[in-house]
Write a protein that holds these residues in place. Structure first.
Motif, PDB file in Angstrom:
ATOM      1  N   LYS A 127      19.356 -19.157  26.836  1.00 48.75           N
ATOM      2  CA  LYS A 127      18.278 -18.161  26.830  1.00 48.75           C
ATOM      3  C   LYS A 127      16.916 -18.834  26.692  1.00 48.75           C
ATOM      4  O   LYS A 127      15.973 -18.524  27.429  1.00 48.75           O
ATOM      5  N   PHE A 128      16.832 -19.784  25.752  1.00 43.73           N
ATOM      6  CA  PHE A 128      15.560 -20.494  25.578  1.00 43.73           C
ATOM      7  C   PHE A 128      15.269 -21.396  26.776  1.00 43.73           C
ATOM      8  O   PHE A 128      14.101 -21.590  27.139  1.00 43.73           O
ATOM      9  N   ARG A 129      16.303 -21.917  27.367  1.00 40.22           N
ATOM     10  CA  ARG A 129      16.076 -22.756  28.548  1.00 40.22           C
ATOM     11  C   ARG A 129      15.419 -21.937  29.654  1.00 40.22           C
ATOM     12  O   ARG A 129      14.473 -22.375  30.299  1.00 40.22           O
ATOM     13  N   GLU A 130      15.915 -20.713  29.868  1.00 35.70           N
ATOM     14  CA  GLU A 130      15.304 -19.839  30.865  1.00 35.70           C
ATOM     15  C   GLU A 130      13.863 -19.504  30.493  1.00 35.70           C
ATOM     16  O   GLU A 130      12.988 -19.402  31.352  1.00 35.70           O
ATOM     17  N   THR A 131      13.623 -19.339  29.204  1.00 36.13           N
ATOM     18  CA  THR A 131      12.278 -18.981  28.752  1.00 36.13           C
ATOM     19  C   THR A 131      11.283 -20.110  28.961  1.00 36.13           C
ATOM     20  O   THR A 131      10.159 -19.890  29.422  1.00 36.13           O
ATOM     21  N   PHE A 132      11.710 -21.343  28.632  1.00 33.81           N
ATOM     22  CA  PHE A 132      10.772 -22.461  28.654  1.00 33.81           C
ATOM     23  C   PHE A 132      10.713 -23.189  29.996  1.00 33.81           C
ATOM     24  O   PHE A 132       9.780 -23.947  30.237  1.00 33.81           O
ATOM     25  N   CYS A 133      11.676 -22.969  30.865  1.00 27.45           N
ATOM     26  CA  CYS A 133      11.655 -23.681  32.135  1.00 27.45           C
ATOM     27  C   CYS A 133      10.615 -23.088  33.079  1.00 27.45           C
ATOM     28  O   CYS A 133      10.156 -21.953  32.912  1.00 27.45           O
ATOM     29  N   ALA A 134      10.290 -23.855  34.092  1.00 25.57           N
ATOM     30  CA  ALA A 134       9.256 -23.442  35.037  1.00 25.57           C
ATOM     31  C   ALA A 134       9.617 -22.157  35.751  1.00 25.57           C
ATOM     32  O   ALA A 134       8.744 -21.458  36.265  1.00 25.57           O
ATOM     33  N   ALA A 135      10.915 -21.812  35.816  1.00 25.80           N
ATOM     34  CA  ALA A 135      11.328 -20.586  36.496  1.00 25.80           C
ATOM     35  C   ALA A 135      10.826 -19.347  35.780  1.00 25.80           C
ATOM     36  O   ALA A 135      10.821 -18.267  36.329  1.00 25.80           O
ATOM     37  N   ASN A 136      10.406 -19.494  34.533  1.00 22.80           N
ATOM     38  CA  ASN A 136       9.934 -18.331  33.778  1.00 22.80           C
ATOM     39  C   ASN A 136       8.607 -18.670  33.101  1.00 22.80           C
ATOM     40  O   ASN A 136       8.459 -18.567  31.894  1.00 22.80           O
ATOM     41  N   THR A 137       7.655 -19.081  33.895  1.00 23.04           N
ATOM     42  CA  THR A 137       6.365 -19.500  33.339  1.00 23.04           C
ATOM     43  C   THR A 137       5.631 -18.361  32.648  1.00 23.04           C
ATOM     44  O   THR A 137       4.807 -18.599  31.765  1.00 23.04           O
ATOM     45  N   CYS A 138       5.913 -17.112  33.030  1.00 20.65           N
ATOM     46  CA  CYS A 138       5.222 -15.980  32.400  1.00 20.65           C
ATOM     47  C   CYS A 138       5.648 -15.783  30.955  1.00 20.65           C
ATOM     48  O   CYS A 138       4.894 -15.229  30.151  1.00 20.65           O
ATOM     49  N   ALA A 139       6.870 -16.207  30.596  1.00 25.54           N
ATOM     50  CA  ALA A 139       7.371 -15.993  29.241  1.00 25.54           C
ATOM     51  C   ALA A 139       6.634 -16.828  28.211  1.00 25.54           C
ATOM     52  O   ALA A 139       6.627 -16.500  27.028  1.00 25.54           O
ATOM     53  N   LEU A 140       6.016 -17.909  28.634  1.00 26.65           N
ATOM     54  CA  LEU A 140       5.332 -18.790  27.685  1.00 26.65           C
ATOM     55  C   LEU A 140       3.989 -18.244  27.234  1.00 26.65           C
ATOM     56  O   LEU A 140       3.431 -18.682  26.240  1.00 26.65           O
ATOM     57  N   GLY A 141       3.473 -17.280  27.963  1.00 26.50           N
ATOM     58  CA  GLY A 141       2.152 -16.760  27.615  1.00 26.50           C
ATOM     59  C   GLY A 141       1.038 -17.723  27.949  1.00 26.50           C
ATOM     60  O   GLY A 141      -0.059 -17.624  27.396  1.00 26.50           O
TER      61      GLY A 141
END
Length: 381
Positions: free
Chosen positions: A183-197
């Motif tokens: 779950k955190f991998r999806e959050t922090f990887c480039a595929a989910n750049t919006c999640a990082l804020g």
């Protein structure tokens, strides 16, 4: 497999209070090691620090210490539990004061490196966390809260950043905490750049194959800079359903009506008001409706005052004109003439009757006496 995530300054805050059994604490350390494996660790990429807390706080290693995964994982394996209370608020404050500083390895603000915290706990904080967590978020720290087993969900929600459904996680036991690694991998990887804020979209960020696009809320349109948004003219022709007047209202609109009309219950169409209804006009006696306006009038025997609203009782002099006065004088003269003629006719009639009576009486006498009678009455045949 490590993803090529955007650089982070990432701090793990792990609960090692007495409620966490030794074998459970070992599960937490395995979780940390697996998380490190998924990150793109390095001095110029993601830096990692670990803080251990219970009633006290211990920085196991700051952001500036290790820049390779092997050294980090070795350091994690040596962490020992503190075995005391659960002072989560104290730990968050210590992160701000002792970890997120340039001296401890945090990169300068102009580098625009996200500051991220992951808190892992199985209990309820024994101190106040709401204000200190709010201060951390205000300082630009993004907080993820991971609850295990008996963790207080309300406290997790108080600590975490918005949106909560992307920053609050829960697992039943430490034995399955490793499930959160992906779950955190999806959050922090480039595929989910919006999640990082870390995007610069003013309103909505849409992940797009390792990058992102900006979008806007309903009622707004994306500006040419592709980042900021402007409210659309919701009252433009064809965009609203108002019968008469459209009023913009923070990206939406409300309908109103022209003067003399009222808004119907459907909040869209309008109906003409009765301007002569009681209480809507200021006429003293009679209100006369004229389309959307009105004029005042008076009852018979009254005249409208100069204020065009009130009325006064009419007087005789005010009702007779010069022309009418002339007519009255002519009528009076005619009446006098008729009266005089009638009086004259009456006198002649009386005399005629008298004369007739005298002649009838005279015929009763002899010719000699008749002449004498007529001479006495001064009547001639």
């Amino acid at each position: 497999t490590a993803c090529k995530n955007r650089p982070l300054d990432l701090v793990f805050i792990i609960d090692s209070s007495r409620s966490v059994r030794p074998e459970e604490f070992e599960k937490v350390k395995i979780f940390l090691s697996k998380m490190i494996d998924t990150l793109d660790v390095g001095e110029r990429t993601t830096r990692v620090a670990v803080m251990n807390y219970a009633s006290t706080v211990k920085v196991e290693f700051p952001l500036r210490t290790y820049f390779d995964k092997a050294s980090m994982k070795e350091a994690v394996s040596r962490i020992q539990p503190l075995s005391a209370g659960t002072m989560t608020g104290l730990a968050i404050q210590a992160v701000m004061d002792e970890v997120f500083t340039e001296e401890m390895g945090t990169r300068p603000a102009n580098f625009n490196i996200p500051k991220v915290v992951i808190i892992v706990t199985d209990g309820r904080p024994q101190d106040q966390v709401e204000n200190v967590a709010a201060n951390a978020r205000t300082a630009g720290i993004e907080i993820y809260a991971v609850g295990v087993g008996r963790a207080d969900m309300q406290s997790l929600r108080i600590m975490a950043s918005e949106p909560l459904d992307e920053h609050v996680f829960y697992v039943e036991t430490y034995g399955v905490i490793e499930k959160l690694t992906s779950k955190f991998r999806e959050t922090f990887c480039a595929a989910n750049t919006c999640a990082l804020g870390t995007h610069d979209c003013e309103q909505v960020c849409v992940s797009n194959d390792g990058s992102y696009l900006c979008d806007c809320y309903e009622g707004y349109t994306l500006n040419p800079d592709k980042r900021t948004c402007s409210a659309v003219d919701v009252c433009a022709l064809g965009r609203h359903e108002c019968d008469q007047i459209c009023v913009s209202n923070n990206g939406s609109y409300v309908c109103e009506c022209f003067e003399g009309y009222t808004l119907n219950p459907d909040k869209k169409t309008c109906s003409a008001v009765d301007v002569c209804a009681p209480g809507r006009h200021d006429c003293e006696q009679v209100c006369v409706r004229d389309d959307l306006f009105y004029t005042c009038d008076c009852y018979q025997g009254y005249v409208l005052n100069p204020d065009k609203k009130t009325c006064s009782r009419a007087t005789t002099s005010s009702l007779v004109t010069n022309e009418e006065a002339c007519k009255c004088e002519a009528i009076a003269a005619l009446q006098d003439s008729v009266t005089s003629r009638l009086e004259a006719l009456s006198t002649k009639h009386i005399l005629f009757q008298l004369f007739t009576a005298v002649l009838a009486e005279a015929r009763r006498y002899t010719p000699h006496k008749r002449k004498h009678f007529l001479d006495c009455t001064n009547v001639r045949e």
